[in-house]
Design an enzyme around this catalytic site. Structure first.
Site, PDB file in Angstrom:
ATOM      1  N   ASN A 263       8.736  -5.191  -0.320  1.00  0.00           N
ATOM      2  CA  ASN A 263       8.708  -3.827  -0.866  1.00  0.00           C
ATOM      3  C   ASN A 263       7.401  -3.164  -0.478  1.00  0.00           C
ATOM      4  O   ASN A 263       6.324  -3.675  -0.788  1.00  0.00           O
ATOM      5  CB  ASN A 263       8.827  -3.860  -2.392  1.00  0.00           C
ATOM      6  N   GLU A 264       7.494  -2.067   0.212  1.00  0.00           N
ATOM      7  CA  GLU A 264       6.337  -1.230   0.529  1.00  0.00           C
ATOM      8  C   GLU A 264       5.138  -2.070   0.968  1.00  0.00           C
ATOM      9  O   GLU A 264       4.123  -2.116   0.269  1.00  0.00           O
ATOM     10  CB  GLU A 264       5.977  -0.361  -0.689  1.00  0.00           C
TER      11      GLU A 264
ATOM     12  N   GLU B 105       7.105   1.380 -15.600  1.00  0.00           N
ATOM     13  CA  GLU B 105       7.727   2.603 -15.101  1.00  0.00           C
ATOM     14  C   GLU B 105       8.785   3.173 -16.049  1.00  0.00           C
ATOM     15  O   GLU B 105       9.766   3.769 -15.630  1.00  0.00           O
ATOM     16  CB  GLU B 105       8.284   2.353 -13.681  1.00  0.00           C
TER      17      GLU B 105
ATOM     18  N   GLU C  23      14.164   5.218  -1.300  1.00  0.00           N
ATOM     19  CA  GLU C  23      13.777   5.614  -2.655  1.00  0.00           C
ATOM     20  C   GLU C  23      13.371   7.080  -2.676  1.00  0.00           C
ATOM     21  O   GLU C  23      12.651   7.552  -1.797  1.00  0.00           O
ATOM     22  CB  GLU C  23      12.573   4.791  -3.145  1.00  0.00           C
TER      23      GLU C  23
ATOM     24  N   CYS D   3      -6.640  -7.662   1.437  1.00  0.00           N
ATOM     25  CA  CYS D   3      -7.295  -8.845   0.862  1.00  0.00           C
ATOM     26  C   CYS D   3      -8.506  -9.208   1.725  1.00  0.00           C
ATOM     27  O   CYS D   3      -8.499  -8.993   2.936  1.00  0.00           O
ATOM     28  CB  CYS D   3      -6.287  -9.999   0.831  1.00  0.00           C
TER      29      CYS D   3
ATOM     30  N   CYS E  59      -1.839 -12.678  -1.328  1.00  0.00           N
ATOM     31  CA  CYS E  59      -2.625 -12.596  -0.101  1.00  0.00           C
ATOM     32  C   CYS E  59      -1.699 -12.933   1.059  1.00  0.00           C
ATOM     33  O   CYS E  59      -1.111 -14.020   1.076  1.00  0.00           O
ATOM     34  CB  CYS E  59      -3.790 -13.588  -0.158  1.00  0.00           C
TER      35      CYS E  59
HETATM   36 ZN    ZN Z   1      -6.541 -13.061   1.529  1.00  0.00          ZN
END
Ligand code: ZN
Length: 680
Positions: free
Chosen positions: A162-163, A369, A321, A168, A128
């Site tokens: 990352n990305e 992956e 990527e 949330c 979060c």
């Molecule tokens: Zn949250």
């Protein structure tokens, strides 16, 4: 949280990382392999022309196997080995994937969905952004990572997370949201009343009598308040930006000269990517065009490239990527045909990238992956993919035509306004048609310019637009009065504005602009009054008739739009306006009141471009052949599997371009000079 823009003092540049090379390589995860494999990795990387690896993206659990412990010794050995082999390292902060102990010990670090479901560990991205414990632990590991490696000779840039990132709706986010709202609307009773006004809480008895009553827009019996949901999207974006800011501040404190980036997924909605301008030193994107789409995959890849370049202020950017061949997260994962990997790599470079990197170096043997291709396949180096990777690495290192592109830029005279609030606001229930998809519409308009080889940047609505003779505003749904006036002024000052349907329908609080479905200033500039929406069902079409453009079909959308001074360029059979053009001040404003079929859209935008003096890079190329000019070089890319012959162009004539072939033409010379052709 407030928006913070870093002062532009001695800002690190991508040149600091590329050091005169096109970066080539990919994610490298040596911690997934025994150390005796590392030496083989280095030898094969050198063979493949790899000069850069991205390390540590998902290494938090390895750095900190138990709370507070640290194990960096393995990374010391990796970075020393990388450096000894003449490679550079993009060092990631590992904060996108916390170790299991964090969620196990501190449950409130885990993201909670709108319906109350907690997303646990065992995957990735289980955090979060509003959790104080997550933020504290993330910053602590970044602090130690930066202290240890900020001056390591292998490290060429930082890669934050990352990305970004997860959404949330937890209790931490609830507290954070209320603080954010107090900053936006003011504290106390006056602020609360301003919020009630902005959210239109008189509807459905939603009036708030106290701040404590205000919650994130969680699961509810029926449709949610759109203004509340839009503000919550803004809040979550700002929460993710705050995580980025905190990490970037630590990294810069340890070495202000080391550039900072993060890898964006162009299609991700979580973060308003414009807000990263001024925060990172240049953009990086992950782009996975689907080979199953054939030539159209090139449009998708071009979209990612143009966005990355635009987020980098027109300067070179990083393709962080791409896949060497297939991925493993689509319904059916098609491999790249021989030549396609090289084609997409060179396409990114043609559109301004100074780095062509992959996920990932060595195909994973375990984990989620395993079936995602690697530069070094599971089948080993004696493979088609590895041979293509090696051949391409060699040409990037050795070809003078490609090396001449490093640091140069792509100039566009057309721009598309890209707007995250519009995207957010058009993604919920309660809109005129569920068939309206903001991202799809923007991509359709971008793909039209791509098919016509018209260079295009993306811009934010509030940006200075005066440098662009042509500005497109597809489905720019959320438009403040000030921004509507900004667009009208752009046209009045001589620009050519092309607005699509649903543009300017609501203000920044999602309230309808009064007096017809458009902001007043935009209505006046367009010379059009929109009375009703008439969306179409799946498979339903209506014919648009046009003496100027030829007839074409509308699908998904029509409306009852009345010209108020504008000239009708195309009309539906019952006389409703489909496309209009209005002289406004010294410029022009077009309105597209339907969703045209691809061919119709091409004709509308071609005519608007022609009238505004915006020309294709090369006109009249065969379908699926892309032309980009970077610096003094014209790059032609054949997205077709079959060879094409290019005829009748001033720059190239009677030239055969093989299937998936690429041709570089140096334009500076008195006679165009061919530098390179054909895939291996
Ligand atoms: Zn949250």
């Amino acid at each position: 949280m407030t928006s913070r823009t870093r002062k532009a003092l001695s800002v690190p540049h991508l040149n600091d990382a590329t050091r005169g090379r096109l970066l080539y390589g990919g994610d490298y995860n040596p911690e997934q392999w025994p150390e005796d494999v590392w030496a083989e990795d280095m030898a094969l990387m050198r063979q493949a022309g790899v000069n850069t690896v991205t390390v540590g993206v998902f290494s938090w659990a390895r750095y900190e196997p138990r709370p507070g412990e640290r194990d960096f010794a393995w990374l010391d050995r990796v970075l020393d080995l990388v450096h000894a082999n003449g490679l550079g390292a993009i060092l990631a902060t590992p904060t996108a994937s916390p170790p299991p102990w964090l969620g196990h010990l501190y449950r409130d670090t885990l993201p909670v969905m709108a319906d109350g479901v907690v997303h646990g560990y065992g995957s990735r991205n289980q955090y979060c952004p509003s959790s104080p414990v997550y933020r504290e632990r993330a910053d602590a590991i970044v602090e130690d990572l930066a202290a240890r490696y900020a001056h390591h000779p292998a490290v060429t840039m930082w890669h934050v997370g990352n990305e970004p990132g997860p959404w949330c709706w937890c209790r931490n986010c609830e507290f954070g949201f209320r603080s954010w709202l107090r900053e936006r609307y003011g504290d106390g009773d006056a602020g609360l009343e301003a919020l009630n006004q902005a959210w239109g809480t008189a509807f459905w008895s939603q009036h708030y009598g106290g701040w404590a009553e205000i919650k994130p827009p969680r699961a509810a019996p029926y449709m949610l308040n759109p203004a509340q949901v839009l503000d919550y999207s803004r809040y979550l974006s700002d929460a993710l930006l705050a995580c980025f800011d905190a990490e970037a501040a630590i990294l810069r404190r340890h070495n202000p000269a080391l550039p900072i980036t993060t890898n964006l997924i162009p299609d991700y909605a979580a973060i308003d990517q414009w807000d990263l301008r001024g925060r990172f030193d240049f953009a990086s994107v992950d782009s996975y065009p689907d080979p199953a789409l054939g030539a159209e995959a090139g449009a998708d890849h071009a979209y990612a490239a143009d966005l990355a370049r635009s987020l980098s202020g027109g300067q070179p950017w990083v393709l962080m990527e791409q896949s060497p061949s297939e991925v493993n997260w689509r319904q059916v994962n098609k491999h790249k045909r021989p030549g396609q990997m090289r084609l997409y790599s060179l396409q990114a470079i043609a559109r301004g990238a100074d780095a062509s990197l992959f996920f990932q170096w060595r195909q994973a043997a375990s984990g989620a992956e395993r079936f995602h291709a690697g530069m070094l396949p599971n089948a080993g180096p004696d493979t088609r993919t590895f041979r293509e990777v090696t051949d391409h690495g060699r040409e990037l290192a050795e070809d003078d035509g490609l090396k001449a592109l490093i640091g140069t830029t792509v100039t566009a005279r057309a721009a598309i306004i890209l707007d995250w609030p519009s995207r957010w606001a058009l993604s919920w229930r309660g809109k005129p048609s569920e068939r309206v998809d903001y991202q799809r519409i923007v991509k359709q308009w971008h793909a039209s310019l791509w098919r016509q080889n018209i260079a295009v940047d993306f811009v934010r609505v509030s940006d200075d637009l005066s440098g662009y003779p042509l500005v497109l505003a597809p489905a720019l749904h959320v438009l403040s009065t000030a921004d509507a006036e900004h667009l009208a002024r752009y046209a009045a000052d001589g620009g050519c504005l092309v607005a699509g349907y649903l543009t300017g329908t609501v203000d920044q609080t999602t309230r309808l602009h009064p007096g017809g479905y458009q902001a007043a200033a935009l209505r006046e500039a367009l010379g059009v009054f929109v009375e009703e929406f008439h969306p179409l069902d799946e498979g339903e079409t209506e014919l648009c008739q046009s003496a100027d453009l030829g007839d074409f079909d509308a699908l998904d959308w029509t409306e009852l739009a009345h010209p108020r001074g504008a000239q009708v360029i195309a009309a539906l059979k019952d006389g409703r306006a489909a496309v209009t053009r209005n002289a406004h001040g010294s410029g022009t404003a077009w309105y597209v009141a339907v969703q045209p079929c691809a061919d119709g859209l091409d004709r509308i935008l071609a005519e608007a471009a022609r009238q505004s003096g915006v020309e294709p890079v090369v006109a009249g190329l065969p379908r699926g052949v892309e032309a980009v000019r970077r610096g003094d070089t014209l790059v032609l890319l054949n997205h077709n599997a079959e060879a094409v012959v290019i005829r009748g162009s001033a720059e190239v004539s009677d030239t055969e371009l093989p299937g998936y072939g690429v041709l570089l033409v140096l334009l500076r010379a008195s006679a165009p000079e061919h530098r390179q052709d054909s895939p291996q």
